[in-house]
Design an enzyme around this catalytic site. Sequence first.
Site, PDB file in Angstrom:
ATOM      1  N   LYS A  71       0.840  -1.201   0.000  1.00  0.00           N
ATOM      2  CA  LYS A  71       0.000   0.000   0.000  1.00  0.00           C
ATOM      3  C   LYS A  71       0.875   1.251   0.000  1.00  0.00           C
ATOM      4  O   LYS A  71       1.922   1.284   0.660  1.00  0.00           O
ATOM      5  CB  LYS A  71      -0.902  -0.033   1.237  1.00  0.00           C
ATOM      6  CG  LYS A  71      -1.933   1.080   1.322  1.00  0.00           C
ATOM      7  CD  LYS A  71      -2.794   0.889   2.557  1.00  0.00           C
ATOM      8  CE  LYS A  71      -3.838   1.977   2.727  1.00  0.00           C
ATOM      9  NZ  LYS A  71      -4.671   1.769   3.945  1.00  0.00           N
ATOM     10  N   SER A 146      -9.474   1.644   3.319  1.00  0.00           N
ATOM     11  CA  SER A 146      -8.678   2.408   2.374  1.00  0.00           C
ATOM     12  C   SER A 146      -7.640   1.575   1.617  1.00  0.00           C
ATOM     13  O   SER A 146      -6.972   2.062   0.719  1.00  0.00           O
ATOM     14  CB  SER A 146      -7.948   3.528   3.119  1.00  0.00           C
ATOM     15  OG  SER A 146      -7.064   2.991   4.086  1.00  0.00           O
ATOM     16  N   SER A 170      -9.533  -0.861   7.555  1.00  0.00           N
ATOM     17  CA  SER A 170      -9.061  -0.587   6.197  1.00  0.00           C
ATOM     18  C   SER A 170      -8.385  -1.757   5.503  1.00  0.00           C
ATOM     19  O   SER A 170      -8.087  -1.669   4.315  1.00  0.00           O
ATOM     20  CB  SER A 170      -8.103   0.613   6.205  1.00  0.00           C
ATOM     21  OG  SER A 170      -8.786   1.789   6.546  1.00  0.00           O
TER      22      SER A 170
END
Length: 493
Positions: A71, A146, A170
């Site tokens: 990420k 996210s 997330s």
Amino acid sequence: MNNKTKALPRERYRSFLEHQDRAIGSFLEIGAPGVWDCAPGNGSASGDDPPRGECSGENGPHLTDLPLAVKDNIAVEGYHLTCGSPMLQSLKAPYTATAVEKLVEAGALVVGKTNMDEFGMGSSTSNTPLGTTVNPWDHSRVAGGSSGGSAAAVAHQLVPVALGSDTGGSVRQPAAFCGVYGLKPTYGAVSRFGLTAYASSLETIGILGSRLDELEAVFRVIRGEDARDQTSRAWPRGDDEGEGSRDDAPPGTIGVLQGELGLSPGMEKSYRATQEALTDLGYRLEPVTLTTLDYTVPAYYTIAAAEASANLARYNGIRYGHRPVFAENPGELMSSARSEALGEEVKLRILLGTFVLRSGFQDQFYLRAQKIRTLIAGELDRVYQGVQALLMPVFPCQAFLRDQEEGMDSFRQKVADRFTCTANLAGLPALAFPAGVQDGLPAGMQLMGPAFSEERLCRVARDLSAVFPLQFPGTSRSFSEWRQGSDAARGGS
């Protein structure tokens, strides 16, 4: 996997990533093969499917040539570190996060950085102007957030494992939306050094994977104390259960969250099916009601916003990040930089955090939220005296539509975090797992346990995998399938 497994053909694999990711947009950056192991020039020979990683060895797990996506709020030297924001769009990471360092040392290859909501603030990976990520199962729906880019990359078979960050769900929510596994570790079990801070007391680096064996192998590599992170904790030696082992917890007892959960029909059906599967597997189910559940979302967003307002104060256009072309003075420079480069959701949370920390409001909002947090942790501690893990949904519905008018607005997305942010407020581990497909979309559930009970959660999820085997979307292709089709096309031309 064994040491005789052929090395990953890096150039072909990079072509595979670039070709297959066009449909879903999970990556913000796909690296040149020379930087995949942070050792430029270490190319490798030819081979078939990417090796799936070794889960044992004299010195711990080995992940030789295991492709890994990261990420884009986790630092990896040689890659950008945008956090999904125009504020940091040009920033390159000057160092590598501890978790990534450990994985590279174990043989993993960092193939690229994945898309995310700006600074981790969102539930759809739509709160970013840097890229568009769609759900591999239905391109009209969100991948979750996210860590939506990491989840989509795993679900689309681009990588077997990806790193994300979990502040209030997330990792687990996008894992559920995309039909893969998502682990949020115990707070402190994994070093946060190199993770861009959003809400420091809540967030942790998490793992998304298509197979539990690989997810566990990655977790065993990255867990442990780190001198560069004062919140990290040593993993209990000689006992993978750690504090999760309780003599007073009846073996094989799983708590099941009860009450008005507000689930959609598809999620309600999947929730019942998961309970039936656990019963058939020999587990005893114990109804559990959390009296603090309705207070988790307001407490979480008060604390998270307060910490975000402090952590994001560093992005002012002076030391690094976006800088306006012209400003009369330093005050105007900072104001213009933040106005131009930060998105609406980020600004909203900064303003909210600043408000709850103002003199005269701290007792009314922030300190009250911290007291609720203590109550939540205490209630869960009492629950785990009678059960080994707690089963609950991840999200009230399956992946919602990307269209803002037909999907979920920002407020409804926040309210729906009630099942996930509980684990973050208490600092406890939770594992999202696939629980079948309803109406063409994955339905995910989660298991939450006491501190350091990750191994136990994985064992229960492994038992359930016999009932709910992992499924991939029909449009996805593994590297070997893509390569065979590519070779066949070349041969026929």
